[in-house]
Design a protein around this motif. Structure first.
Motif, mmCIF file in Angstrom:
data_model
loop_
_atom_site.group_PDB
_atom_site.id
_atom_site.type_symbol
_atom_site.label_atom_id
_atom_site.label_comp_id
_atom_site.label_asym_id
_atom_site.label_seq_id
_atom_site.Cartn_x
_atom_site.Cartn_y
_atom_site.Cartn_z
ATOM 1 N N GLU A 86 0.823 -1.208 0.000
ATOM 2 C CA GLU A 86 0.000 0.000 0.000
ATOM 3 C C GLU A 86 0.859 1.260 0.000
ATOM 4 O OE1 GLU A 86 -4.119 -1.239 2.178
ATOM 5 O OE2 GLU A 86 -2.416 -0.884 3.507
ATOM 6 N N PHE A 87 1.855 1.315 0.882
ATOM 7 C CA PHE A 87 2.718 2.493 0.975
ATOM 8 C C PHE A 87 3.433 2.777 -0.347
ATOM 9 C CE2 PHE A 87 3.314 1.409 5.722
ATOM 10 C CZ PHE A 87 2.220 2.191 6.077
ATOM 11 N N TYR A 105 9.653 3.274 5.411
ATOM 12 C CA TYR A 105 9.088 2.899 4.119
ATOM 13 C C TYR A 105 8.183 4.015 3.585
ATOM 14 C CZ TYR A 105 8.481 -1.056 0.912
ATOM 15 O OH TYR A 105 8.538 -1.903 -0.158
ATOM 16 N N MET A 106 7.402 4.623 4.461
ATOM 17 C CA MET A 106 6.535 5.727 4.081
ATOM 18 C C MET A 106 7.355 6.884 3.512
ATOM 19 S SD MET A 106 4.124 5.440 7.464
ATOM 20 C CE MET A 106 3.285 7.008 7.349
ATOM 21 N N GLU A 107 8.457 7.168 4.154
ATOM 22 C CA GLU A 107 9.319 8.264 3.699
ATOM 23 C C GLU A 107 9.995 7.915 2.369
ATOM 24 O OE1 GLU A 107 12.870 11.215 5.326
ATOM 25 O OE2 GLU A 107 12.265 9.472 6.516
ATOM 26 N N GLU A 108 10.500 6.692 2.268
ATOM 27 C CA GLU A 108 11.194 6.278 1.048
ATOM 28 C C GLU A 108 10.305 6.385 -0.177
ATOM 29 O OE1 GLU A 108 13.264 2.295 -0.970
ATOM 30 O OE2 GLU A 108 12.648 2.245 1.140
ATOM 31 N N TYR A 109 9.037 5.959 -0.032
ATOM 32 C CA TYR A 109 8.145 5.912 -1.191
ATOM 33 C C TYR A 109 7.263 7.154 -1.326
ATOM 34 C CZ TYR A 109 9.517 1.227 -2.469
ATOM 35 O OH TYR A 109 10.243 0.150 -2.914
ATOM 36 N N THR A 129 7.853 10.009 -2.625
ATOM 37 C CA THR A 129 7.957 10.655 -3.936
ATOM 38 C C THR A 129 8.200 9.669 -5.079
ATOM 39 O OG1 THR A 129 10.320 11.048 -3.585
ATOM 40 C CG2 THR A 129 8.806 12.814 -2.950
ATOM 41 N N ILE A 130 8.279 8.387 -4.765
ATOM 42 C CA ILE A 130 8.547 7.406 -5.835
ATOM 43 C C ILE A 130 7.521 6.279 -5.868
ATOM 44 C CG2 ILE A 130 11.031 7.897 -5.869
ATOM 45 C CD1 ILE A 130 11.403 5.158 -4.376
ATOM 46 N N ASN A 131 6.396 6.432 -5.169
ATOM 47 C CA ASN A 131 5.381 5.373 -5.231
ATOM 48 C C ASN A 131 4.824 5.283 -6.656
ATOM 49 O OD1 ASN A 131 2.852 7.122 -5.424
ATOM 50 N ND2 ASN A 131 3.716 7.875 -3.477
ATOM 51 N N ILE A 132 4.051 4.245 -6.918
ATOM 52 C CA ILE A 132 3.560 4.005 -8.283
ATOM 53 C C ILE A 132 2.798 5.207 -8.833
ATOM 54 C CG2 ILE A 132 1.975 2.614 -9.684
ATOM 55 C CD1 ILE A 132 2.718 0.202 -7.984
ATOM 56 N N TRP A 133 1.967 5.822 -8.004
ATOM 57 C CA TRP A 133 1.188 6.979 -8.472
ATOM 58 C C TRP A 133 2.098 8.157 -8.804
ATOM 59 C CZ3 TRP A 133 -2.606 8.409 -11.058
ATOM 60 C CH2 TRP A 133 -3.185 9.669 -10.957
ATOM 61 N N GLN A 134 3.106 8.405 -7.967
ATOM 62 C CA GLN A 134 4.045 9.487 -8.240
ATOM 63 C C GLN A 134 4.854 9.205 -9.504
ATOM 64 O OE1 GLN A 134 4.682 12.575 -6.798
ATOM 65 N NE2 GLN A 134 2.716 12.208 -5.797
#
Length: 311
Positions: free
Chosen positions: A150-151, A213-217, A219-224
């Motif tokens: 999710e994150f 994990y929240m911080e890492e993703y 700006t690079i999560n799938i939506w971003q």
């Protein structure tokens, strides 16, 4: 006798370059091959170790189905995270690469969704309602890999409890946002601030890892990653279709499959009708309550309005 000779020079030269790059002696590694055992399927897959990871707490045979099913789930979650990691850590993914990764991820979730019959029809109700008492207070809610999926899939705001989204933005400290994630509703009384043992133990084990994990993703999560694509790529029909399929599969199809399987047993008339972890499982699981949507901008107003309704 076959007089044909094979020219190994190109291979040896490539090996020389490989080991030279890491300051290793090629001849040492080649000599090591003389003493290495040929690989076998069971050694490569670690079959013996894998098949000895199932430990029942009761003598009821259907508990083994329950254990193995959830272990398979976790293996599939790991496969999903493996693909997400590649996609999200590729600096400028091409549209075809992006689409293929999403299709792989969705296939894994499609497997998970269609596999609920294994639990729904593969265990006797009477057996389940007996051995589940030995599982308390453990719960599938405590799957850390699922939270990581999710994150890494969407902006954090889309995972915040729907009641509190207006009070949280991208500048909110991760620790504060964490306290208002949608799944906190499964075991936290927002009037008193008290958390259930289910959540306390979950956080004790994973909270710091989740915050990282929240911080890492962030700006690079799938939506971003999708929004960082050129506009024409964001309008690619196949990519948008893959994004929507993934979103719907995870947040409606998979969730409803899980909910319906749980209902069969929890509402069977045997036992207390409560989840093993003590959560308000219907409001936690049903998509119409928490409205988890990874990519809200890819859905129409009507689709968003009716998210999870009629199911």
């Amino acid at each position: 006798m076959n007089n044909k000779t094979t020219n190994y020079n190109p291979i040896l030269e490539a090996l020389e370059q490989k080991f030279e790059a890491i300051n290793q002696k090629t001849e040492t590694h080649l000599e090591g091959l003389l003493w290495a055992k040929p690989i076998t399927y069971w050694d490569y897959i670690q079959t013996d170790a894998l098949l000895n990871l199932q430990t029942q707490r009761t003598v009821l045979p259907d508990e083994m189905v329950f254990i193995m099913y959830h272990q398979v789930n976790e293996l599939l979650f790991k496969m999903i995270l493996w693909e997400i990691d590649q996609l999200c850590h590729t600096e400028q993914p091409k549209t075809a690469f992006f689409t293929e990764k999403l299709r792989r991820i969705s296939r894994y979730f499609d497997m998970l969704t269609t596999s609920f019959d294994i639990m729904g029809d593969g265990m006797e109700v009477e057996q389940y309602m007996k051995f589940r008492n030995t599982l308390t207070p453990a719960s599938g809610f405590q799957s850390a890999q699922y939270r990581m999926i999710e994150f890494s899939s969407t902006d954090l705001i889309n995972l915040i409890d729907y009641r509190f989204r207006a009070t949280i933005d991208r500048n909110t400290p991760y620790s504060h946002a964490f306290e208002h994630l949608y799944w906190q509703a499964a075991g936290k009384d927002y009037h008193t601030g008290e958390k259930s043992y289910l959540i306390l133990e979950f956080e004790r084990k994973y909270r710091e890892e989740f915050l990282r994990y929240m911080e890492e993703y962030n700006t690079i999560n799938i939506w971003q990653k999708f929004k960082q694509l050129p506009i024409e790529d964001q309008q690619d029909t196949e990519l948008v279709k893959a994004m929507r399929h993934y979103d719907y599969t995870v947040n409606i199809t998979w969730v409803m499959g899980h909910l319906n399987a749980a209902k069969k047993y929890i509402e069977s008339g045997h036992g207390s009708g409560e989840a093993t972890g003590g959560s308000d499982w219907k409001k936690y699981m049903h998509p119409k309550y928490q409205r988890r949507i990874f990519f809200p901008e890819l859905w129409s107003e009507e689709e968003l309005k009716n998210w999870g309704e009629g199911l």
